[in-house]
Design a protein around this motif. Sequence first.
Motif: not given
Length: 313
Positions: A211, A261-262, A268, A287-288, A297
């Motif tokens: 990401y 999420d990407h 999911e 997220k991200d 992350q």
Amino acid sequence: MRNLPLLLFFIFILPGCSSYKIVPDYVFNSIDKKALYIKSYDETLKLWKVPFEEMDVTTSYGIAHIIISGPKTGEPLVLFHGTDASSTMWFPNVKEFSAAYRVYAIDFPLEAGKSLSNSIRLNNKQTAEFYNEIFKHFRMENINLLGISRGGWMVTYLALQPGNAIKKIVLLSPAQTFGGISNLGKVLSAINLKMFPSQKSTNRFFEAFSYYPNEINAIFKNQLYLAYKYGNSKPRLLNMMPFSKKELKSLKIPVLVLIGDHDIVNTEKIFVKAHQFIPNVETAVIKDAGHFISIDQSEITNKKVVEFLNKNE
């Protein structure tokens, strides 16, 4: 010594042996090219923020190269990297993981790295035996396994083997574990990089899998580029069939599944299958984050992993 044939022979002194054993290198076909890759590997290792030692362990299937960090009295946490990323990919995570755990990061022997297979291919059973011999060498008990992408599939496979000493498993963006690939078009950027390695195809690869592709350390990016440019690893997707409902139901140990999420490999939707069939599972979307969740992350991923491992069941 350039462009030597594929079955170029290298001489290694195996630990504990009084004689030389000659084995072929099935990943690199040139000493010079391998030297360039190993130099980049060692450069990435300089990004590790904790003391470590590198060790080679002789197995029935070749030489296992292992990077070890953390307290000797800590429970074992064994790390399984993604395809061709090698154990150096854990540089954003090892500090937090090794604060309380004895961390063992193992290079897969048929991909770019410092491990060395004594066969041109290993089936799943042989690969499991390769890892189990390492566990036995270090006399591991209450073993925690953590794998990303292909490594996540292997972690699940090992946890399904009878008589194992595995306590918990963590799956980060696991490939082929709960189903097929979500976005095959973008995943094919890895095949394009393998077939036509260049800076352009490398950039496209990171843009698809991360990401924040521009924020990934350039030293690690270069190592992965050289893995594809000079290495000759074989795709293992045919060895990695999604696990059946019966197999997932037999996983009685605690399981943590994290995806970004990407993520271009999972969505999911895999959580439906995970919660339906695995008796003791936790899941979360980060997220991200792309498929490189442990890098994109790292802070939140490290926190969730350590909290899960520290939890008393």
